[in-house]
Design an enzyme around this catalytic site. Structure first.
Site, PDB file in Angstrom:
ATOM      1  N   GLU A  58       0.827  -1.213   0.000  1.00 18.39           N
ATOM      2  CA  GLU A  58       0.000   0.000   0.000  1.00 18.39           C
ATOM      3  C   GLU A  58       0.863   1.265   0.000  1.00 18.39           C
ATOM      4  OE1 GLU A  58      -3.111   0.574  -0.471  1.00 18.39           O
ATOM      5  OE2 GLU A  58      -3.646  -1.524  -0.649  1.00 18.39           O
ATOM      6  N   GLN A  63       0.854   6.898  -5.369  1.00 16.42           N
ATOM      7  CA  GLN A  63       1.443   7.689  -6.467  1.00 16.42           C
ATOM      8  C   GLN A  63       2.190   6.834  -7.478  1.00 16.42           C
ATOM      9  OE1 GLN A  63       0.932  11.006  -6.147  1.00 16.42           O
ATOM     10  NE2 GLN A  63       0.680  11.317  -3.979  1.00 16.42           N
ATOM     11  N   THR A  64       2.048   5.514  -7.422  1.00 20.97           N
ATOM     12  CA  THR A  64       2.840   4.664  -8.312  1.00 20.97           C
ATOM     13  C   THR A  64       1.965   3.565  -8.908  1.00 20.97           C
ATOM     14  OG1 THR A  64       4.645   5.040  -6.736  1.00 20.97           O
ATOM     15  CG2 THR A  64       5.044   3.425  -8.449  1.00 20.97           C
ATOM     16  N   GLY A 102      10.485   7.089  -6.028  1.00 18.49           N
ATOM     17  CA  GLY A 102      10.195   8.490  -5.707  1.00 18.49           C
ATOM     18  C   GLY A 102       9.493   8.636  -4.357  1.00 18.49           C
ATOM     19  N   TYR A 103       9.235   9.893  -3.993  1.00 18.31           N
ATOM     20  CA  TYR A 103       8.551  10.199  -2.732  1.00 18.31           C
ATOM     21  C   TYR A 103       9.195   9.412  -1.583  1.00 18.31           C
ATOM     22  CZ  TYR A 103       5.201  12.059  -6.038  1.00 18.31           C
ATOM     23  OH  TYR A 103       4.626  12.757  -7.069  1.00 18.31           O
ATOM     24  N   TYR A 170      -6.499   6.497   4.640  1.00 15.50           N
ATOM     25  CA  TYR A 170      -6.675   5.533   3.546  1.00 15.50           C
ATOM     26  C   TYR A 170      -5.858   4.263   3.809  1.00 15.50           C
ATOM     27  CZ  TYR A 170      -5.781   2.931  -0.595  1.00 15.50           C
ATOM     28  OH  TYR A 170      -5.636   1.873  -1.444  1.00 15.50           O
ATOM     29  N   CYS A 283     -17.892   1.284 -19.813  1.00 13.91           N
ATOM     30  CA  CYS A 283     -19.224   1.146 -19.220  1.00 13.91           C
ATOM     31  C   CYS A 283     -19.973  -0.079 -19.750  1.00 13.91           C
ATOM     32  CB  CYS A 283     -20.058   2.403 -19.468  1.00 13.91           C
ATOM     33  SG  CYS A 283     -19.345   3.874 -18.682  1.00 13.91           S
ATOM     34  N   CYS A 292     -25.714   2.422 -12.147  1.00 16.79           N
ATOM     35  CA  CYS A 292     -24.860   3.614 -12.182  1.00 16.79           C
ATOM     36  C   CYS A 292     -25.645   4.833 -12.673  1.00 16.79           C
ATOM     37  CB  CYS A 292     -23.663   3.355 -13.097  1.00 16.79           C
ATOM     38  SG  CYS A 292     -22.586   4.787 -13.252  1.00 16.79           S
TER      39      CYS A 292
END
Ligand code: SF4
Length: 461
Positions: A58, A63-64, A102-103, A170, A283, A292
């Site tokens: 997680e 971001q990846t 990254g990050y 999250y 869809c 939906c």
């Protein structure tokens, strides 16, 4: 057609009919679970319920993209198969394993959290010498199965998980629902997209009130799932419920108990990743299209309503690739800055000065000649970054023999004399061979420079 608000969607989601069942969720939740059961991707972290393995996945997935994360996760779990191993690892090791993702504050927080778990377990006397049991035959599980390891238990209480460094609402929800099947919600970009479309919510989910209401809606869904007696009491991942086999024919991924909350949260994320995508959602093959609102009212392209995009900012950096005796000058970024502890070539943000002035701002003098070397373009959050690298040229000397022209003398670690001036090396600077550089963690852009610089050594300028 008027937009629905998250509040009206929550009211609809929590509405019960005479028999206590919610007519909307009674259809939506099984449709999601059935679709997930048949279509979930066979991802390595889905073959386990180990909270440590899920936690690592997680954090990496923030971001990846999934396809980028798979080799990183696999390597991490092989090298650091336990929480204790993470806690004990050197900063150089964890940064190298994360290099390119990254990050980097994510990996530092991950280690801080691992150390906190170990310290908490020791304080409570919770550590135990166990032969780790794992049902998964993956490489990391094999490592663990074959060894007696000190086992530090990952917390299974939501508040305790949320209190760990680097874990927000999250991630805590994802770990607790996926690993422990707890009815706690998750809300990320994929979930927001699916919920706003399915429930026809036209308000901006970035606004605080709307975001809070979307969390509540996500909570309604997973709470309904946790309390419902669903047709499938047991959901197998990407598998055939008759045989319990996963889509790859293995039995390893089959959860051994009711995993509805885990599957429900993952089903919404998976639907957002595979079907209900930002552009060109599929869809026609969507398992929930009959339920939906956006599809029914032809508002799919308008949702989610994210308002105006944040304007991007262009930034330019100038870097210098300086070689001496087959070694390159690199430096380590200090603590407390972006990409802390990672390695890079000397560089500075372009401020309108030319490259020679930029060089002078770092080393204190103007070089006689610079050659264009390499340009890297990349994006970080809202920044569009251009990194222009220059090769320091020493009077036309070849890269293989620059040191004669540099007037380099003494051991290779001494500061070279350059145009009559001793070159000031940054305190964290080092002259390293390509092989030595390959063992250190570089930022993604500077890793490309390192690779190009190595090619220069091997193949000539
Ligand atoms: Fe998304 Fe279309 Fe499915 Fe609605 S029908 S949830 S918009 S993919």
């Amino acid at each position: 057609m008027a937009d629905r608000t998250p509040q009206s969607a929550i009211l609809a989601a929590s509405k019960r009919s005479g028999d206590g069942r919610n007519p909307q969720l009674t259809k939506l939740v099984p449709a999601l679970l059935d679709w997930f059961s048949a279509n979930a991707r066979d991802l390595p972290w889905r073959r386990t319920r180990d909270p440590y393995a899920i936690w690592v996945s997680e954090i990496m997935l923030q971001q990846t993209q999934v396809k980028t994360v798979i080799p990183y996760w696999t390597r991490w779990m092989q090298e650091l198969p336990t929480i204790e191993a993470v806690a004990k690892a050197s900063p150089a090791k964890i940064h190298k394993l994360w290099e390119g993702l990254g990050y980097y504050s994510r990996v530092r927080n991950l280690q801080k959290a691992a150390r906190q778990i170990v310290a908490d377990c020791r304080r409570r006397g919770d550590e135990s010498l166990t032969k780790t049991k794992s049902e998964t035959p993956s490489a990391f599980a094999q490592l663990r199965r074959d060894k007696h390891v000190v086992s530090y238990k990952f917390p299974d209480n939501y508040d305790d998980v949320l209190a760990l460094p680097g874990i927000g609402r999250y991630t805590a929800g994802a770990i607790c629902s996926i690993a422990f099947n707890q009815p706690v919600p998750i809300l990320d970009g994929n979930v927001i997209r699916v919920l706003t479309r399915v429930f026809g919510i036209g308000e901006n989910p970035r606004e605080k009130k709307t975001n809070a209401q979307l969390w509540q809606l996500a909570a309604e869904l997973v709470a309904f799932t946790g309390g419902a007696r669903l047709r499938r009491a047991q959901i197998s991942i990407a598998g055939d419920p008759a045989t319990g086999k996963g889509s790859n024919g293995s039995t390893e991924s089959r959860p051994t108990k009711n995993t509805n909350c885990s599957s429900l949260n993952q089903s919404i994320m998976e639907l957002g990743a595979l079907i209900c995508t930002p552009r060109n959602p599929q869809c026609l093959v969507c398992p929930v299209k009959k339920l939906c609102v956006a599809y029914r009212e032809n508002r799919v392209a308008a949702l989610p309503n994210l308002g105006q995009r944040t304007a991007t900012t262009a930034r330019r950096f100038t870097a210098f690739v300086i070689e001496r005796n087959g070694k390159f000058l690199v430096r380590q970024r200090p603590a407390g800055v972006v990409n802390a502890h990672l390695w890079e070539f000397p560089n500075t943000e372009f401020n309108g000065a030319n490259a020679k002035d930029a060089f002078k701002s770092i080393f204190g003098f103007r070089p006689p000649a610079l050659k264009p070397f390499y340009t890297v373009k990349h994006s970080i959050t809202r920044y569009r970054i251009t990194l222009e690298a220059w090769r320091v040229s020493f009077g036309g000397a070849s890269s293989a023999r620059p040191h004669d022209k540099m007037g380099c003398r003494g051991p290779s670690s001494a500061a070279p004399i350059f145009s009559g001036r001793r070159m000031e090396i940054p305190p964290s600077g080092k002259w390293l061979t390509p092989a030595q550089m390959s063992r250190l963690a570089f930022t993604a852009a500077h890793k490309k420079l390192a690779s190009a610089a190595t090619d220069c050594i091997l193949f000539g300028p």
